[in-house]
Scaffold this motif. Structure first.
Motif, PDB file in Angstrom:
ATOM      1  N   TYR A 287      -8.081  23.808 -27.103  1.00  0.00           N
ATOM      2  CA  TYR A 287      -8.203  22.656 -27.990  1.00  0.00           C
ATOM      3  C   TYR A 287      -7.070  22.557 -29.001  1.00  0.00           C
ATOM      4  O   TYR A 287      -6.520  21.486 -29.222  1.00  0.00           O
ATOM      5  N   ASN A 288      -6.730  23.662 -29.659  1.00  0.00           N
ATOM      6  CA  ASN A 288      -5.838  23.561 -30.809  1.00  0.00           C
ATOM      7  C   ASN A 288      -4.600  24.450 -30.738  1.00  0.00           C
ATOM      8  O   ASN A 288      -3.685  24.296 -31.533  1.00  0.00           O
ATOM      9  N   ARG A 289      -4.559  25.398 -29.790  1.00  0.00           N
ATOM     10  CA  ARG A 289      -3.389  26.260 -29.648  1.00  0.00           C
ATOM     11  C   ARG A 289      -3.153  26.544 -28.168  1.00  0.00           C
ATOM     12  O   ARG A 289      -4.083  26.532 -27.364  1.00  0.00           O
ATOM     13  N   ASN A 290      -1.900  26.794 -27.800  1.00  0.00           N
ATOM     14  CA  ASN A 290      -1.565  27.107 -26.421  1.00  0.00           C
ATOM     15  C   ASN A 290      -2.126  28.466 -26.025  1.00  0.00           C
ATOM     16  O   ASN A 290      -2.266  29.368 -26.868  1.00  0.00           O
ATOM     17  N   VAL A 291      -2.437  28.622 -24.737  1.00  0.00           N
ATOM     18  CA  VAL A 291      -2.887  29.917 -24.225  1.00  0.00           C
ATOM     19  C   VAL A 291      -2.006  30.313 -23.045  1.00  0.00           C
ATOM     20  O   VAL A 291      -1.472  29.454 -22.328  1.00  0.00           O
ATOM     21  N   ALA A 292      -1.840  31.618 -22.843  1.00  0.00           N
ATOM     22  CA  ALA A 292      -1.034  32.140 -21.740  1.00  0.00           C
ATOM     23  C   ALA A 292      -1.963  32.631 -20.632  1.00  0.00           C
ATOM     24  O   ALA A 292      -3.003  33.237 -20.898  1.00  0.00           O
ATOM     25  N   VAL A 293      -1.563  32.372 -19.390  1.00  0.00           N
ATOM     26  CA  VAL A 293      -2.375  32.742 -18.234  1.00  0.00           C
ATOM     27  C   VAL A 293      -1.525  33.567 -17.271  1.00  0.00           C
ATOM     28  O   VAL A 293      -0.367  33.225 -17.003  1.00  0.00           O
ATOM     29  N   THR A 294      -2.078  34.655 -16.757  1.00  0.00           N
ATOM     30  CA  THR A 294      -1.399  35.453 -15.734  1.00  0.00           C
ATOM     31  C   THR A 294      -2.329  35.606 -14.530  1.00  0.00           C
ATOM     32  O   THR A 294      -3.547  35.738 -14.678  1.00  0.00           O
ATOM     33  N   TRP A 295      -1.746  35.583 -13.320  1.00  0.00           N
ATOM     34  CA  TRP A 295      -2.500  35.734 -12.078  1.00  0.00           C
ATOM     35  C   TRP A 295      -1.538  36.116 -10.958  1.00  0.00           C
ATOM     36  O   TRP A 295      -0.437  35.625 -10.870  1.00  0.00           O
ATOM     37  N   ASN A 296      -1.927  37.030 -10.125  1.00  0.00           N
ATOM     38  CA  ASN A 296      -1.143  37.414  -8.935  1.00  0.00           C
ATOM     39  C   ASN A 296       0.349  37.587  -9.244  1.00  0.00           C
ATOM     40  O   ASN A 296       1.211  37.044  -8.548  1.00  0.00           O
ATOM     41  N   ASN A 297       0.655  38.334 -10.304  1.00  0.00           N
ATOM     42  CA  ASN A 297       2.050  38.574 -10.719  1.00  0.00           C
ATOM     43  C   ASN A 297       2.778  37.297 -11.104  1.00  0.00           C
ATOM     44  O   ASN A 297       4.009  37.234 -11.088  1.00  0.00           O
ATOM     45  N   GLN A 298       2.042  36.253 -11.446  1.00  0.00           N
ATOM     46  CA  GLN A 298       2.619  35.014 -11.946  1.00  0.00           C
ATOM     47  C   GLN A 298       2.076  34.749 -13.342  1.00  0.00           C
ATOM     48  O   GLN A 298       1.070  35.327 -13.753  1.00  0.00           O
ATOM     49  N   SER A 299       2.741  33.860 -14.064  1.00  0.00           N
ATOM     50  CA  SER A 299       2.298  33.543 -15.420  1.00  0.00           C
ATOM     51  C   SER A 299       2.633  32.100 -15.764  1.00  0.00           C
ATOM     52  O   SER A 299       3.512  31.479 -15.154  1.00  0.00           O
ATOM     53  N   GLY A 300       1.920  31.585 -16.727  1.00  0.00           N
ATOM     54  CA  GLY A 300       2.160  30.228 -17.194  1.00  0.00           C
ATOM     55  C   GLY A 300       1.465  30.003 -18.518  1.00  0.00           C
ATOM     56  O   GLY A 300       0.679  30.848 -18.982  1.00  0.00           O
ATOM     57  N   ASN A 301       1.751  28.888 -19.145  1.00  0.00           N
ATOM     58  CA  ASN A 301       1.137  28.526 -20.413  1.00  0.00           C
ATOM     59  C   ASN A 301       0.421  27.185 -20.272  1.00  0.00           C
ATOM     60  O   ASN A 301       0.906  26.283 -19.578  1.00  0.00           O
ATOM     61  N   ILE A 302      -0.722  27.081 -20.924  1.00  0.00           N
ATOM     62  CA  ILE A 302      -1.453  25.819 -20.957  1.00  0.00           C
ATOM     63  C   ILE A 302      -1.393  25.287 -22.384  1.00  0.00           C
ATOM     64  O   ILE A 302      -1.788  25.960 -23.338  1.00  0.00           O
ATOM     65  N   THR A 303      -0.886  24.083 -22.504  1.00  0.00           N
ATOM     66  CA  THR A 303      -0.667  23.475 -23.815  1.00  0.00           C
ATOM     67  C   THR A 303      -1.982  22.971 -24.393  1.00  0.00           C
ATOM     68  O   THR A 303      -2.850  22.488 -23.665  1.00  0.00           O
ATOM     69  N   ALA A 304      -2.126  23.097 -25.698  1.00  0.00           N
ATOM     70  CA  ALA A 304      -3.307  22.567 -26.375  1.00  0.00           C
ATOM     71  C   ALA A 304      -3.453  21.082 -26.055  1.00  0.00           C
ATOM     72  O   ALA A 304      -2.479  20.321 -26.089  1.00  0.00           O
ATOM     73  N   GLY A 305      -4.676  20.681 -25.728  1.00  0.00           N
ATOM     74  CA  GLY A 305      -4.926  19.291 -25.359  1.00  0.00           C
ATOM     75  C   GLY A 305      -4.788  19.016 -23.873  1.00  0.00           C
ATOM     76  O   GLY A 305      -5.062  17.904 -23.417  1.00  0.00           O
ATOM     77  N   GLN A 306      -4.385  20.040 -23.101  1.00  0.00           N
ATOM     78  CA  GLN A 306      -4.260  19.911 -21.658  1.00  0.00           C
ATOM     79  C   GLN A 306      -5.420  20.628 -20.968  1.00  0.00           C
ATOM     80  O   GLN A 306      -6.069  21.504 -21.544  1.00  0.00           O
ATOM     81  N   HIS A 307      -5.662  20.255 -19.718  1.00  0.00           N
ATOM     82  CA  HIS A 307      -6.695  20.892 -18.900  1.00  0.00           C
ATOM     83  C   HIS A 307      -6.000  21.572 -17.739  1.00  0.00           C
ATOM     84  O   HIS A 307      -5.394  20.915 -16.887  1.00  0.00           O
ATOM     85  N   GLY A 308      -6.045  22.907 -17.724  1.00  0.00           N
ATOM     86  CA  GLY A 308      -5.388  23.662 -16.668  1.00  0.00           C
ATOM     87  C   GLY A 308      -6.374  24.079 -15.599  1.00  0.00           C
ATOM     88  O   GLY A 308      -7.483  24.529 -15.906  1.00  0.00           O
ATOM     89  N   VAL A 309      -5.971  23.928 -14.329  1.00  0.00           N
ATOM     90  CA  VAL A 309      -6.801  24.333 -13.202  1.00  0.00           C
ATOM     91  C   VAL A 309      -5.990  25.288 -12.338  1.00  0.00           C
ATOM     92  O   VAL A 309      -4.929  24.922 -11.820  1.00  0.00           O
ATOM     93  N   LEU A 310      -6.482  26.513 -12.209  1.00  0.00           N
ATOM     94  CA  LEU A 310      -5.852  27.517 -11.359  1.00  0.00           C
ATOM     95  C   LEU A 310      -6.658  27.624 -10.078  1.00  0.00           C
ATOM     96  O   LEU A 310      -7.815  28.050 -10.083  1.00  0.00           O
ATOM     97  N   LYS A 311      -6.035  27.225  -8.961  1.00  0.00           N
ATOM     98  CA  LYS A 311      -6.714  27.238  -7.670  1.00  0.00           C
ATOM     99  C   LYS A 311      -5.716  27.550  -6.578  1.00  0.00           C
ATOM    100  O   LYS A 311      -4.615  26.996  -6.571  1.00  0.00           O
ATOM    101  N   ASN A 312      -6.078  28.444  -5.689  1.00  0.00           N
ATOM    102  CA  ASN A 312      -5.184  28.840  -4.592  1.00  0.00           C
ATOM    103  C   ASN A 312      -3.821  29.299  -5.121  1.00  0.00           C
ATOM    104  O   ASN A 312      -2.767  28.942  -4.572  1.00  0.00           O
ATOM    105  N   SER A 313      -3.857  30.066  -6.223  1.00  0.00           N
ATOM    106  CA  SER A 313      -2.649  30.632  -6.851  1.00  0.00           C
ATOM    107  C   SER A 313      -1.697  29.573  -7.397  1.00  0.00           C
ATOM    108  O   SER A 313      -0.524  29.860  -7.645  1.00  0.00           O
ATOM    109  N   LEU A 314      -2.190  28.354  -7.604  1.00  0.00           N
ATOM    110  CA  LEU A 314      -1.371  27.282  -8.159  1.00  0.00           C
ATOM    111  C   LEU A 314      -2.010  26.792  -9.445  1.00  0.00           C
ATOM    112  O   LEU A 314      -3.191  26.424  -9.467  1.00  0.00           O
TER     113      LEU A 314
END
Length: 276
Positions: free
Chosen positions: A151-178
């Motif tokens: 909602y108010n701050r970015n979060v970092a996500v790691t999976w299968n030796n990959q990583s990414g950030n989800i920006t506040a106000g966005q909806h992130g969906v991790l499926k099939n390693s994407l």
């Protein structure tokens, strides 16, 4: 677009229109004994009950486990650390670990507000939630995806030796390693906490209905590709929700003997013969 169907005057309008979505395979959601809408959880093998909007204070968090039943909702407060709302059929665990960041393992869905940094592990992904952050995380194994909405701050996500950030106000969906992101529709995300079904995908909606009404969900083969709009109240009777889905060409039937929602192209779409 089909004509809107009014289930409860002034309370429910459901719209359906075609879209491209993958077919659903055979799937089963198991049941438990708790009635829907109960504020009950199992905490370290002990039953805890809440009333209305109260929260349970978890003082011994390190090594604790909290589980909600199907049809359940629970509010948890960890002093000086976090407040957590648990959806139905959800389990959170706090492993006995030492280090700078507290950790939590999740199976299910939570709305988390944390005052300290917190690492949320779902099995499929690890989410680093910074201090003073509110985030909705959905990670039911049967859904095959992890959904993260900060909602108010970015979060970092790691999976299968990959990583990414989800920006506040966005909806992130991790499926099939994407990991994909889109603008968050908070009305959809907050529906479960506000007593509404707001899922747009029919498969996701059916799984959520099964969790809430404490019934089995049996899907045999694909269902019509469509997108849902509007909201359905969780106070409605299950048979009423089944009828409105039938009216919009979803091949669904509620078997009262088996206490199961059955979706199959081989059955005619008609009103529930049980009359309930």
């Amino acid at each position: 677009m089909n004509t809107p169907v009014n289930l409860i005057t002034g309370c429910l309008l459901l719209f359906v229109y075609s879209c491209q979505s993958p077919p659903l395979s055979e799937h089963t959601v198991k049941t438990t004994a708790q009635p829907r809408g109960s504020y009950v959880a199992e905490i370290n093998e002990q039953t805890a009950t809440l009333h209305d909007t109260a929260s349970y204070t978890l003082t011994e968090w390190n090594g604790s486990n909290v589980t909600t039943p199907y049809g359940g909702l629970f509010r948890l407060r960890i002093p000086d650390r976090a407040q957590i709302i648990l959806s139905a059929a959800t389990r959170v665990s706090f492993p006995k670990l030492s280090g700078k960041m507290d950790q939590l393992t999740l199976k299910g869905e939570i709305f988390l507000t944390t005052t300290t940094p917190l690492q949320v592990n779902t099995g499929a992904a690890s989410i680093a939630v910074p201090a003073n952050t509110s985030v909705n995380i959905k990670a039911y194994e049967e859904d095959g995806a992890v959904e993260i909405s900060p909602y108010n701050r970015n979060v970092a996500v790691t999976w299968n030796n990959q990583s990414g950030n989800i920006t506040a106000g966005q909806h992130g969906v991790l499926k099939n390693s994407l990991l994909q992101q889109r603008h968050a529709n908070r009305e959809l995300i907050e529906g479960w906490r506000d007593g509404r079904f707001t899922e747009a995908d029919p498969g996701e909606l059916l799984r959520e209905i099964a969790r809430w009404y404490n019934v089995q969900l049996l899907i045999n083969g694909p269902i019509p590709a469509m997108q849902l709009e509007g909201a359905m109240p969780r106070t409605a009777e299950l048979t009423s929700l089944v009828k409105i889905l039938q009216a919009n060409s979803i091949p669904i039937h509620f078997d009262t003997t088996r206490q199961a929602i059955i979706v199959s192209q081989s059955m005619p779409v008609q009103a529930d013969s049980s009359g309930q």
